[in-house]
Motif scaffolding. Structure first.
Motif, PDB file in Angstrom:
ATOM      1  N   VAL A   1       0.825  -1.194   0.000  1.00 15.56           N
ATOM      2  CA  VAL A   1       0.000   0.000   0.000  1.00 15.56           C
ATOM      3  C   VAL A   1       0.864   1.251   0.000  1.00 15.56           C
ATOM      4  O   VAL A   1       0.565   2.229  -0.672  1.00 15.56           O
ATOM      5  CB  VAL A   1      -0.979  -0.015   1.201  1.00 15.56           C
TER       6      VAL A   1
ATOM      7  N   ARG B   1     -15.433  -1.223   0.676  1.00 15.26           N
ATOM      8  CA  ARG B   1     -15.007  -1.389  -0.714  1.00 15.26           C
ATOM      9  C   ARG B   1     -15.556  -0.296  -1.639  1.00 15.26           C
ATOM     10  O   ARG B   1     -15.479  -0.428  -2.858  1.00 15.26           O
ATOM     11  CB  ARG B   1     -15.420  -2.768  -1.237  1.00 15.26           C
TER      12      ARG B   1
ATOM     13  N   ASP C   1     -12.029   4.534  -1.254  1.00 14.14           N
ATOM     14  CA  ASP C   1     -10.713   3.965  -1.550  1.00 14.14           C
ATOM     15  C   ASP C   1      -9.845   4.959  -2.318  1.00 14.14           C
ATOM     16  O   ASP C   1      -8.667   5.161  -1.989  1.00 14.14           O
ATOM     17  CB  ASP C   1     -10.884   2.673  -2.345  1.00 14.14           C
TER      18      ASP C   1
ATOM     19  N   LYS D   1      -6.274   6.813  -0.901  1.00 16.45           N
ATOM     20  CA  LYS D   1      -4.996   6.632  -1.604  1.00 16.45           C
ATOM     21  C   LYS D   1      -4.424   7.963  -2.085  1.00 16.45           C
ATOM     22  O   LYS D   1      -3.221   8.218  -1.945  1.00 16.45           O
ATOM     23  CB  LYS D   1      -5.182   5.676  -2.781  1.00 16.45           C
TER      24      LYS D   1
ATOM     25  N   SER E   1      -8.757  -2.130   0.952  1.00 14.08           N
ATOM     26  CA  SER E   1      -7.393  -2.279   0.434  1.00 14.08           C
ATOM     27  C   SER E   1      -6.366  -1.951   1.511  1.00 14.08           C
ATOM     28  O   SER E   1      -5.314  -2.600   1.603  1.00 14.08           O
ATOM     29  CB  SER E   1      -7.186  -1.382  -0.793  1.00 14.08           C
ATOM     30  N   GLU E   2      -6.657  -0.947   2.340  1.00 14.70           N
ATOM     31  CA  GLU E   2      -5.763  -0.598   3.442  1.00 14.70           C
ATOM     32  C   GLU E   2      -5.811  -1.647   4.539  1.00 14.70           C
ATOM     33  O   GLU E   2      -4.774  -2.017   5.110  1.00 14.70           O
ATOM     34  CB  GLU E   2      -6.146   0.769   4.003  1.00 14.70           C
TER      35      GLU E   2
ATOM     36  N   ASP F   1      -6.394  -4.782   4.184  1.00 11.30           N
ATOM     37  CA  ASP F   1      -5.698  -5.985   3.707  1.00 11.30           C
ATOM     38  C   ASP F   1      -4.190  -5.808   3.720  1.00 11.30           C
ATOM     39  O   ASP F   1      -3.444  -6.779   3.940  1.00 11.30           O
ATOM     40  CB  ASP F   1      -6.156  -6.323   2.284  1.00 11.30           C
TER      41      ASP F   1
END
Length: 469
Positions: A4, A96, A101, A105, A456-457, A459
């Motif tokens: 990440v 999600r 997301d 990012k 995503s973070e 994970d």
């Protein structure tokens, strides 16, 4: 686990590379690596700082979607093709969500880009190359350092108010967001507390204030000392507690920084026709704007969707304006008379982060929480009468509180405040009814008022803790 942060660094480097023109690089005779050489000259550093504003631009539209659509200004009629917008508008809790997301990012990409500039500046200031510069150029570099700290502090602020609970709710215990003040890919932090994040924001902004002391000759498209003051006023207001349980020390700080902006005399409220024609155009020299930046596609598309009827102004908002309120001119009706949308923004409109009207409203609220009701009313009337309305008079404490809340809603609608002003004050938010349904009340203790950390973070970072679902 590191992927990440590789992603954040990649985004940051990509934008820097896209912004760099031919840089005047010096040989690596100070033991700088090839990558460090990019920040080994005055021109290279200034180009990198300008690149960070491109990163901010990438954030603007997503920030707007995640804040304003969770407020009380918009209505999305059903059925709607605006799936991504409706997910945010309906307070759907899903780690999600694409909007969440993407914002996370790009926000951390901006923070990493700022860290990279600050590290490069730190090396450069210790080198003979810095001492060889003229005094004017050294001052400009220090101003650029302040701009970078401002952008980092502002980004942390936006992150913590989206993903962390309001400050008055146990800030020393509730999780905020990651504080990452370096470019080390091996340093992967968990979440600092809300209080710790706010302390980082204040540290960045106060240091920025101390560095931006020269006239850099920039427009309001760039950070400045008054921008740092205006943002500190807002930050302290967010920390200053509710109307029922205010923190007088923090509200005194909100008042202090609001007055610093006002007392410069550099900014003036637009009046009459200029209020309508200049405030939201592409002119970064308009006297009311303190800090603004260019729009991006997702931001512009949002306004195009309003004109297509996908997003409309909430009737409850329209009904709050009196007939003589000049701000009614900021609404337009499409030809069939069925769709009302905001006319504050046009295809080339900047994203307004800070303007003088908000500073006066910050001052009014801070004074009210300091029990200075007469002075609070005076500050409030500066904005109220500017809208072509007769001055408000004092009747009682409760009514003045309502007037302050209403004036912020009317003056700052569609500017990214609506998703926060109620909750930070411990007030319920009445969400607009969809079609023939009923309005929904969301309480400030509701778990839905904060966004979930992107999956995503979760994970990629084993130290990350999710918000309550």
């Amino acid at each position: 686990m590191k992927k990440v942060f590789y992603c954040y660094v990649f985004f940051a480097l990509l934008v820097l590379s896209a912004c760099r023109r031919q840089l005047d690089l010096v040989p690596a005779n100070d033991n700088w690596t090839e990558g460090e050489e990019q920040l080994s000259s005055f021109e290279g550093i200034m180009e990198a700082v300008n690149g960070n504003y491109v990163q901010l631009r990438n954030n603007n539209g997503r920030l707007y979607v995640l804040s304003e659509l969770r407020g009380t200004t918009f209505l999305i009629p059903l059925p709607s093709h605006l799936t991504e917008y409706f997910d945010i508008y309906s307070y759907r809790q899903d780690p999600r969500l694409l909007s969440t997301d993407n914002y996370w990012k790009t926000a951390y990409a901006l923070i990493i880009a700022c860290n990279r500039v600050l590290e490069g500046l730190g090396r450069f200031e210790k080198s003979r190359l810095f001492t060889d510069l003229s005094l004017a150029r050294r001052a400009l570099l220090l101003h650029a350092k302040g701009e970078t700290l401002f952008l980092r502090g502002y980004t942390y602020f936006n992150l913590v108010r989206l993903f962390g609970r309001p400050y008055y709710q146990r800030p020393q215990l509730n999780p905020g967001v990651m504080v990452k003040n370096n470019t080390d890919i091996n340093f992967i932090p968990g979440r600092s507390t809300v209080s710790e994040v706010y302390m980082q924001i204040i540290e960045d902004l106060k240091l920025a204030d101390s560095l931006m002391t020269t006239d850099a000759g920039r427009t309001s498209a760039f950070a400045s000392r008054p921008a740092a003051w205006a943002l500190l006023s807002r930050v302290y207001l967010y920390m200053g507690g509710t109307f029922d349980t205010p923190d007088k020390t923090l509200n005194q700080q909100a008042l202090l920084y609001a007055n610093k902006v006002i007392d410069t005399g550099k900014f003036q409220l637009l009046k009459g026709n200029a209020y309508d024609t200049l405030l939201y155009d592409s002119n970064y020299n308009n006297p009311e704007t303190i800090f603004a930046s260019t729009y991006i596609d997702i931001y512009n598309n949002l306004w195009e969707d309003t004109r297509a009827g996908g997003l409309v102004a909430a009737p409850s908002l329209l009904g709050a304006f009196s007939q003589n309120d000049y701000r009614r001119d900021f609404f337009e009706v499409e030809q069939q008379g069925q769709t009302v949308f905001t006319a504050k923004y046009r295809s080339s409109s900047p994203f307004i982060h800070l303007r003088l009207a908000e500073v006066y409203l910050n001052k009014a609220e801070a004074l009210f929480k300091l029990d200075s009701t007469s002075q609070a009313l005076d500050a409030l009337n500066v904005i109220h009468t500017r809208a072509g309305l007769p001055a408000l008079s004092y009747s009682d404490w409760a009514q003045l509180q309502k007037d302050i809340i209403r004036e912020r809603r009317l003056e700052l609608c569609f500017e990214g405040h609506s998703g926060f002003d109620d909750y930070r004050n411990g007030l319920p938010m009445m969400r607009p009814a969809i079609d023939a349904g009923t309005a929904t009340e969301v309480l400030p203790a509701d778990k839905r008022i904060v966004l979930l950390i992107p999956q995503s973070e979760m994970d990629a970072n084993p130290r990350m803790v999710q918000n309550e679902q």
